[in-house]
Design a protein around this motif. Structure first.
Motif, short mmCIF file in Angstrom:
data_model
loop_
_atom_site.label_atom_id
_atom_site.label_comp_id
_atom_site.label_asym_id
_atom_site.label_seq_id
_atom_site.Cartn_x
_atom_site.Cartn_y
_atom_site.Cartn_z
N LYS A 179 0.82 -1.21 0.00
CA LYS A 179 0.00 0.00 0.00
C LYS A 179 0.86 1.27 0.00
O LYS A 179 0.31 2.38 -0.06
CB LYS A 179 -0.91 0.01 1.23
CG LYS A 179 -1.80 -1.22 1.37
CD LYS A 179 -2.53 -1.22 2.71
CE LYS A 179 -3.34 -2.49 2.91
NZ LYS A 179 -3.96 -2.54 4.26
N SER A 180 2.18 1.12 0.08
CA SER A 180 3.06 2.28 0.24
C SER A 180 3.24 3.02 -1.09
O SER A 180 3.17 2.42 -2.18
CB SER A 180 4.42 1.84 0.76
OG SER A 180 4.29 1.12 1.98
N LYS A 181 3.52 4.32 -0.99
CA LYS A 181 3.82 5.14 -2.16
C LYS A 181 5.31 5.49 -2.25
O LYS A 181 5.80 5.83 -3.32
CB LYS A 181 2.99 6.43 -2.12
CG LYS A 181 1.49 6.20 -2.16
CD LYS A 181 1.07 5.44 -3.42
CE LYS A 181 -0.45 5.24 -3.46
NZ LYS A 181 -0.86 4.42 -4.64
N LEU A 182 5.99 5.40 -1.12
CA LEU A 182 7.44 5.61 -1.07
C LEU A 182 8.00 4.60 -0.08
O LEU A 182 7.50 4.50 1.04
CB LEU A 182 7.77 7.04 -0.62
CG LEU A 182 9.25 7.36 -0.34
CD1 LEU A 182 10.11 7.18 -1.59
CD2 LEU A 182 9.38 8.78 0.21
N ILE A 183 9.00 3.84 -0.50
CA ILE A 183 9.60 2.82 0.36
C ILE A 183 11.10 3.08 0.44
O ILE A 183 11.79 3.11 -0.58
CB ILE A 183 9.33 1.39 -0.16
CG1 ILE A 183 7.82 1.12 -0.20
CG2 ILE A 183 10.04 0.36 0.72
CD1 ILE A 183 7.46 -0.21 -0.83
N LEU A 184 11.58 3.27 1.67
CA LEU A 184 13.01 3.41 1.92
C LEU A 184 13.54 2.07 2.38
O LEU A 184 13.18 1.59 3.47
CB LEU A 184 13.27 4.48 2.98
CG LEU A 184 12.60 5.84 2.79
CD1 LEU A 184 13.00 6.78 3.91
CD2 LEU A 184 12.95 6.44 1.43
N LEU A 185 14.36 1.43 1.59
CA LEU A 185 14.99 0.15 1.95
C LEU A 185 16.32 0.51 2.59
O LEU A 185 17.32 0.71 1.91
CB LEU A 185 15.15 -0.72 0.71
CG LEU A 185 13.80 -1.18 0.12
CD1 LEU A 185 13.96 -1.67 -1.30
CD2 LEU A 185 13.18 -2.25 0.99
N TRP A 186 16.32 0.57 3.91
CA TRP A 186 17.41 1.20 4.65
C TRP A 186 18.31 0.12 5.26
O TRP A 186 17.95 -0.56 6.21
CB TRP A 186 16.82 2.09 5.75
CG TRP A 186 17.73 3.21 6.15
CD1 TRP A 186 19.06 3.13 6.44
CD2 TRP A 186 17.37 4.60 6.29
NE1 TRP A 186 19.56 4.36 6.76
CE2 TRP A 186 18.55 5.29 6.68
CE3 TRP A 186 16.19 5.31 6.15
CZ2 TRP A 186 18.57 6.65 6.93
CZ3 TRP A 186 16.21 6.67 6.40
CH2 TRP A 186 17.38 7.33 6.78
#
Length: 657
Positions: free
Chosen positions: A164-171
């Motif tokens: 459901k995300s619009k921005l995903i930070l794979l940190w």
């Protein structure tokens, strides 16, 4: 016949699998198509699991050492002889030094709550003896502790909500290598994806954007991104007022971390920091997926604590598809007290840190460690400061028992080796830490030779030592039912998996200021703790291998062939400064130790950073691995390990002669 089971390995996915059995032999293994996360697929490593199961190198009988410690020379003995010798030695140690001289050292070779998982298997037996407690500090404790200070739990968002995300930070995470099933939910979204990692990993290659900060500077970057959000007036004032504590103080701290200052700390261009901050400010929901690698340094606990604040500033914790996912373990309500039975301890006992094994073996007194049980672990291959660990294991007065499947580096230092069953050969229960599913593992085939489950080994040893506490002899099914009190065990066993409810996160209000942190002697306010390795040289990252899982599969012939020779990747600028080219033999060293490898020159690492995959066996890699250079030193929270807070010198190895 098809039998439902569960992958036990140290991976967030905890896959449900199906074993095909013909004439009492496992002839097929595939992912369970019905499991919403596994979706019928296993990883490149576990696809070769049956090779491990049937390997001719597998330990099938009890053995006693006949050569010097480290020689790997053993003779076959009977179970009666093995149990008798262990019982005699333990009784003598308890009589002279007390039970705390015994250390049950558990690793993550199995995450099964019945047969493994850092101390649950066999813990009742050791409690009855009054043995020392084992603190599993080597993996995720710094980050989990930091999250609890901020959120009240280490559990975060449901990873399935990444769709459901619009921005995903794979940190600091590389799911295409370690936990690739989670990538499917990212693919299901239409999110813009950003990898934040000093290395351009397989995952970073697939993302829309990649930022490569210096290792250990993640908290500073998070504060810089929040600074940009504030500069745009994009903070969620309603969420901050209603659901957080300590916002005025934390806001003042954020304002200290200007993009210009953060650029100097992280080594990132200021304009990249500003651009990502602006994207976060205008994109709801934003999700962060972080994993263990980013918290394996001196400031690792604070890094996760501060990172969990970012969705509080933007209000993403209140939005489906927003928030942070580190581990889902906090969502499982397992009846651990009844499983572990600390009430069986005759008196309070000390706790020994997994990360500080070498130090404890060589320096602990009152009492000294006189007996070491190694269960689901290979500390010579996995622990920091490899040479110190080996020195401790060489002690002639240390009685070491290893339960294992294969002749690992650690097995070579054992006095007694006991053959352990593998996952298709025993009952177990797995709780994922990368999704919300419990998974049941039904025994599918009989074990080879004289292999016993870990639970059966300790049932027999309890009997041999004359212990009479009934709980020490509970069957595996009884243990599973005690653990799962409150869950539908019959449904779990029949269907193979069960989704647990997702708890609300944060628990109560989000704590920008933590009284618990202050009570533990830490800064009460979330912030930035820098790396602490005082050495010079390059920062060496030793992240997960695509072909090994910790040191599991480290001796698998096909996976070793695919992995190739041990390699260290350097940026072209760093390689040129050292007159190193791709293919050159190199020596990697610091004051703690050294290992040899082959150089790979590539811009997949940023300047100032070198990278090498972990998971090698020392005896198959020239006698030492990357862990020879890593310090036995604690992170800021929880005593976690500092694998990525490691500076080294890299030189071209002179040709022989």
């Amino acid at each position: 016949m098809k039998v439902l089971g569960a992958c036990p390995l140290d991976c967030p996915d905890a896959c449900s699998w199906v074993v095909t059995v013909e004439d009492g032999k496992a002839v097929g293994l595939r992912g369970n198509k019905e499991h919403p996360v596994t979706r019928g697929a296993l990883c490149v490593k576990v696809n070769r699991y049956l090779e491990q199961l049937h390997s001719t190198e597998r330990i099938r009988y009890p053995m006693r050492r006949v050569g010097p410690k480290g020689s790997g020379q053993f003779e076959r003995i009977s179970w009666d002889e093995a149990l008798g010798e262990i019982a005699t030695r333990l009784t003598g140690i308890i009589d002279e030094y007390g039970g705390e001289a015994i250390w049950p050292f558990h690793g993550t070779g199995s995450l099964g709550y019945i047969q493994g998982l850092e101390g649950f298997s066999g813990r009742r037996f050791f409690n009855a003896l009054g043995a020392s407690l084992h603190d599993p500090t080597i993996c995720s404790i710094a980050g989990s502790t930091g999250l609890k200070y901020t959120l009240g739990t280490s559990g975060g968002m449901d990873p399935e909500d990444l769709a459901k995300s619009k921005l995903i930070l794979l940190w600091g995470t590389n799911p295409l290598t370690s936990g690739h099933h989670g990538w499917k939910f990212i693919q299901d979204s239409d999110a813009y994806t950003v990898a934040i990692d000093p290395v351009r990993s397989r995952t970073a290659e697939r993302c829309d954007e990649h930022l490569a900060p210096l290792p250990g500077t993640d908290a500073a970057l998070a504060l810089g991104l929040m600074h940009v959000v504030l500069s745009l007036g994009a903070e969620d004032t309603a969420y901050l007022a209603e659901h957080t504590e300590g916002w005025p103080e934390f806001r003042a701290r954020i304002e200290e971390f200007t993009p210009e200052r953060v650029a100097g700390i992280t080594g990132l261009p200021m304009e990249r920091i500003v651009a990502l901050g602006e994207r976060i400010a205008r994109t709801r929901p934003t999700a962060i997926r972080a994993s263990q690698g980013m918290q394996r340094h001196a400031g690792g606990g604070m890094a996760l604590r501060t990172l969990a604040c970012l969705p509080g500033v933007t209000g993403d914790w209140a939005i489906p598809g927003g928030g942070l996912h580190y581990s889902t373990s906090g969502h499982f309500e397992l009846n651990l007290p009844e499983l572990v039975r600390f009430d069986l301890l005759p008196h309070p006992v000390r706790t020994l840190s997994m990360t500080r094994l070498g130090e404890a073996l060589l320096g602990t007194d009152d009492p000294p460690v006189k007996a070491l049980f190694v269960i689901a672990a290979n500390p010579v291959g996995s622990n920091p400061q490899q040479a110190k660990v080996i020195e401790g294991l060489r002690r002639e007065d240390l009685f070491t028992v290893v339960l294992e499947h294969f002749p690992t580096d650690t097995v070579d230092y054992a006095d007694i080796v006991l053959p352990a069953t593998m996952q298709p050969e025993h009952l177990d229960v797995i709780a994922a830490y990368g999704n919300m599913y419990l998974v049941w593992n039904e025994p599918a085939v009989p074990p080879p030779g004289e292999c016993l489950s870990t639970t059966e080994t300790f049932r027999r040893l309890a009997g041999r030592m004359g212990l009479t506490e009934p709980a020490l002899f509970d069957s595996d099914e009884e243990l599973a039912r005690q653990l799962l009190k409150g869950y539908d065990v019959e449904r779990l066993r029949a269907e193979g998996f069960l989704k647990v409810p997702v708890k609300s996160v944060p628990v109560g209000k989000l704590q920008f200021i933590s009284r618990r942190a202050a009570q533990a002697g830490h800064d009460p306010l979330a912030g930035y703790n820098p790396p602490a390795d005082p050495g010079d040289g390059l920062v060496l990252i030793s992240a997960a291998s695509h072909y090994f899982l910790n040191t599991t599969f480290g001796a698998n012939p096909e996976l070793r062939r695919r992995a190739g020779d041990p390699r260290v990747t350097l940026h072209p600028d760093d390689a040129a400064a050292r007159s190193i080219e791709t293919g050159d033999p190199i020596t990697v060293s610091n004051e703690r130790g050294s290992f040899t490898a082959i150089a790979e020159v590539s811009d997949m690492v940023r300047p100032g950073v070198a990278a090498t995959p972990k998971g090698r066996w020392a005896k198959l890699s020239g006698g030492a691995t990357v862990n020879a250079t890593i310090a036995e030193r604690d992170s800021d929270f929880g005593g976690g390990a500092v694998f990525h807070d490691n500076r080294v010198q890299i030189t071209r190895t002179p040709a022989a002669g």
